[in-house]
Design an enzyme around this catalytic site. Structure first.
Site, PDB file in Angstrom:
ATOM      1  N   LYS A  52      13.457  12.986  11.786  1.00  0.00           N
ATOM      2  CA  LYS A  52      13.067  13.725  12.536  1.00  0.00           C
ATOM      3  C   LYS A  52      12.500  13.016  13.847  1.00  0.00           C
ATOM      4  O   LYS A  52      12.690  12.969  14.656  1.00  0.00           O
ATOM      5  CB  LYS A  52      11.806  14.894  11.940  1.00  0.00           C
ATOM      6  CG  LYS A  52      12.755  15.662  11.194  1.00  0.00           C
ATOM      7  CD  LYS A  52      11.562  16.718  10.826  1.00  0.00           C
ATOM      8  CE  LYS A  52      10.543  16.198   9.822  1.00  0.00           C
ATOM      9  NZ  LYS A  52      11.161  15.724   8.454  1.00  0.00           N
ATOM     10  N   GLU A  63      22.033  12.935 -25.901  1.00  0.00           N
ATOM     11  CA  GLU A  63      22.750  12.988 -24.416  1.00  0.00           C
ATOM     12  C   GLU A  63      24.118  13.221 -24.414  1.00  0.00           C
ATOM     13  O   GLU A  63      24.509  13.791 -23.493  1.00  0.00           O
ATOM     14  CB  GLU A  63      22.712  11.428 -24.144  1.00  0.00           C
ATOM     15  CG  GLU A  63      21.316  10.808 -23.555  1.00  0.00           C
ATOM     16  CD  GLU A  63      20.472  11.752 -22.634  1.00  0.00           C
ATOM     17  OE1 GLU A  63      21.027  12.283 -22.130  1.00  0.00           O
ATOM     18  OE2 GLU A  63      19.157  11.776 -23.170  1.00  0.00           O
TER      19      GLU A  63
END
Length: 661
Positions: A241, A457
């Site tokens: 921005k 996992e």
């Protein structure tokens, strides 16, 4: 000048009157101080003798006067030469320095003697020999401090008036407070162009007409068009921005004036409004220009939202900004650009046409935007020619421009640390993992814990791979990072719309780690490693029920959009639903989570052999790439095909209804 002289004369007389009044009120203290000073001067003898010598002097008539000090514990007497030279030695004639200055004396030095404690016969002895004596109280300086403190008050009043409030003073206290603390940056040339801004092409196109107005305002005024007064750039942190605002000034070749919204807020009433006036005066002196206010939500919040709706310093500052923007002339050449990531909290008067005419949203870049951003930030970095920026962009879904710049910078640091000349894909991957998950930890040496983490996992990865609506596996590793002992990475889908099937698959895949622990080790060996998974699952299930209407409870949303977080409003809001509905929502969430956990367990039980082999492989090599993982799974079972959008056919209605004429 004459008025100032008159004020100074009046000030002098007022000061003298104050001093005279304080001296009159404290005259007793002055007299006490004078007495104490005299006593202090006389109570310092220049020669000390023993008590026997003192009595010897007394018996031979060599003492004419005795002064008693310190509760008769110290006697100071004046002695003169005796007729009998063998009995007494004369006191030498010398000049002496008193306690406070220079005193040349022609008298004998006073002689002192320590009186024994509790010697009550001394007074009687002095009376018998008819010696004059005087007893003085203990020297006390406590009476000086009240006088000094009282005299300090008028002196401070005069000094404060002269320094801070008098006209023509060289030191403007509140003026300096107003200006010195407000950091207004004025850049004649920002050095930033649109070519330096990437990944937000839609926003750049919107700002091109601002550049045209600053360069050639007559094109707009000739057809009666009023140029925009202001624009608010809204977007997540790090999306460029501020860089975009600088690029507008750089392309137009006009000065860039910037300030942060927090610079207007002070503890003194009126300081913020005064700084707003100074800011716009600076802009008018340098017009045409870009006036940029960063984080405008610090001062632009909705008014009347505090407890009791009281008016505070922030509201006065906002009112001044609104007034200043209304005072712009059509040809003033000043464009106000504000940036915020909280547009929902801004006051409606700030967003109306005529003040901030436009509101431009800057989103997180997509894969093509990330590629362009990586090209910009890799200009001054020596990156290996084999490194694919597209491949990096695919691995960084959801990253902002600032995040991508940070990745390349971290990769350059890792390259320099390894004494390498070029940045390779290895350093870039390591930088990505460091930014997302934290620093790399020490590998687990305990085989038991290592197998527990490996199954956990692999449970995530295998469950996600076997679900047709789930994201693709990117990487499975046992290398600890941050607080996580192992990690499973997925490549998220960047589509803005998520189906119920996709969200349900994510919920099941998140529960795959705990499901693998239960299937392999039983209920008694499940670990605390799934705590973060449960937090994600609960949040996702609650959104599906209350916001997205994806439950069997009701197809409607049962959670209203949260209002602006103000204390004054939050105490007045009512609950989104009744308590009995809230209980049903909780039961629906529990049902969805339990159903997802059961499906994860069934999926892993059906592929138990594949789960064991993948966990063993991960324990050995510690990291498995996403493509390698999918190839390994495909050798044992078929991979699900990605779903295609299907249109449900309409059911045939036997009772045909004629179309209205």
């Amino acid at each position: 000048m004459k008025n100032q002289t008159t004020k100074n004369i009046i000030l002098v007389f007022v000061g003298l009157a104050l001093l005279s009044g304080f001296v009159y009120l404290k005259w007793d203290n002055f007299t006490d101080v004078g007495t104490n000073l005299i006593n202090l001067k006389n109570s310092h003898p220049t020669q000390m003798v023993s008590y026997d010598t003192f009595l010897h002097y007394l018996e031979n008539g060599a003492i004419k006067k005795v002064d008693l000090y310190e509760n008769a514990e110290l006697a100071v007497f004046d002695a003169f030469e005796s007729l009998d030279q063998n009995l007494l030695k004369p006191v030498p004639l010398l000049s002496s320095d008193t306690l406070f200055g220079i005193l040349n004396s022609d008298e004998f030095r006073p002689i002192g003697v320590k009186i024994p404690v509790r010697n009550s016969s001394l007074i009687l002895t002095l009376r018998d020999y008819k010696i004059d004596f005087t007893a003085y109280p203990i020297v006390n300086f406590d009476s000086i401090w009240p006088i000094l403190s009282v005299l300090l008050i008028p002196v401070l009043l005069i000094v404060v008036y002269r320094l801070f409030f008098s006209e023509g003073s060289n030191y403007d206290f509140f003026g300096n407070l107003r200006k010195a603390r407000a950091k207004i940056q004025l850049d004649a040339d920002t050095g930033v162009l649109f070519s330096d801004v990437a990944g937000i092409d839609e926003a750049k196109q919107e700002f091109e007409e601002f550049v045209s107005f600053l360069k050639m305002p007559q094109l707009f005024t000739a057809v009666g068009a009023n140029p925009p007064k202001g624009v608010i750039i809204v977007g997540p942190p790090g999306t460029g921005k501020t860089l975009l605002a600088k690029a507008i000034a750089g392309e137009a070749g006009v000065p860039f004036i910037s300030i942060s919204g927090s610079e207007f807020v002070e503890m003194f009433v009126g300081i913020g409004a005064s700084r707003v006036r100074d800011l716009f005066e600076t802009a008018e002196r340098n017009s045409p220009c870009i006036l940029f206010i960063d984080e405008i939500d610090a001062i632009g919040r909705q008014r009347g939202t505090g407890v009791g709706g009281t008016n505070d310093e922030r509201e006065q500052t906002l009112n001044q900004i609104l007034t200043e923007m209304d005072g712009f002339k059509p040809t003033s050449g000043i464009i106000v650009i504000a940036a915020t990531n909280r547009a929902d909290v801004l006051d409606s008067a700030l967003l109306r046409p005529g003040r901030f005419d436009r509101q431009i949203t800057v989103y997180l870049p997509n894969i093509y935007g990330r590629i362009e951003i990586l090209k910009v930030h890799s200009r001054n970095k020596n990156i290996d020619s084999k490194t694919s920026l597209k491949f990096i962009a695919q691995r960084t879904a959801g990253f902002s421009g600032a995040d991508l710049a940070n990745i390349l910078n971290e990769a350059a640091i890792l390259t320099a640390r390894a004494n390498l000349e070029t940045i390779t894909i290895k350093q870039i991957y390591t930088a990505i993992e460091r930014i997302i998950a934290g620093l790399e930890g020490v590998l687990l040496n305990d085989s038991r814990n290592k197998r527990l983490v490996a199954y956990h996992e692999v449970g995530h990865a295998l469950t996600g791979t076997l679900l047709k609506n789930h994201d693709d596996v990117q990487k499975v590793t046992l290398i600890p990072r941050g607080r996580a002992q192992g990690l499973t990475w997925f490549t998220p889908d960047e589509q803005p719309l998520m189906t119920r099937g996709q969200l349900s698959s994510r919920l099941i895949g998140t529960l795959g780690g705990r499901a693998a622990e239960k299937v392999i080790f039983g209920k008694m060996e499940i670990t605390s490693g799934a705590s973060n998974d449960f937090f994600k699952v609960n949040s996702l299930a609650r959104q599906m029920v209350t916001r997205f209407g994806m439950s069997s409870l009701t197809p409607m949303a049962m959670e209203l959009p949260k209002p602006t977080i103000f204390f004054g409003r939050s105490v007045q809001t009512r609950p989104d639903c009744f308590l009995d509905i809230a209980d049903k929502i909780d039961l629906q969430i529990i049902e969805m989570v339990e159903d997802g956990f059961e499906k994860a367990c069934i999926t892993l039980e059906r592929n138990r052999l594949l789960l064991d082999q993948l966990a063993t492989l991960l324990t050995q090599i510690e990291t498995i790439d996403g493509k390698e993982f999918e190839q390994f799974v495909s050798t044992y079972t078929g991979l699900p095909k990605k779903p295609q959008l299907k249109i449900v056919k309409a059911k045939e209605n036997k009772n045909k209804v004629k179309a209205p004429v």
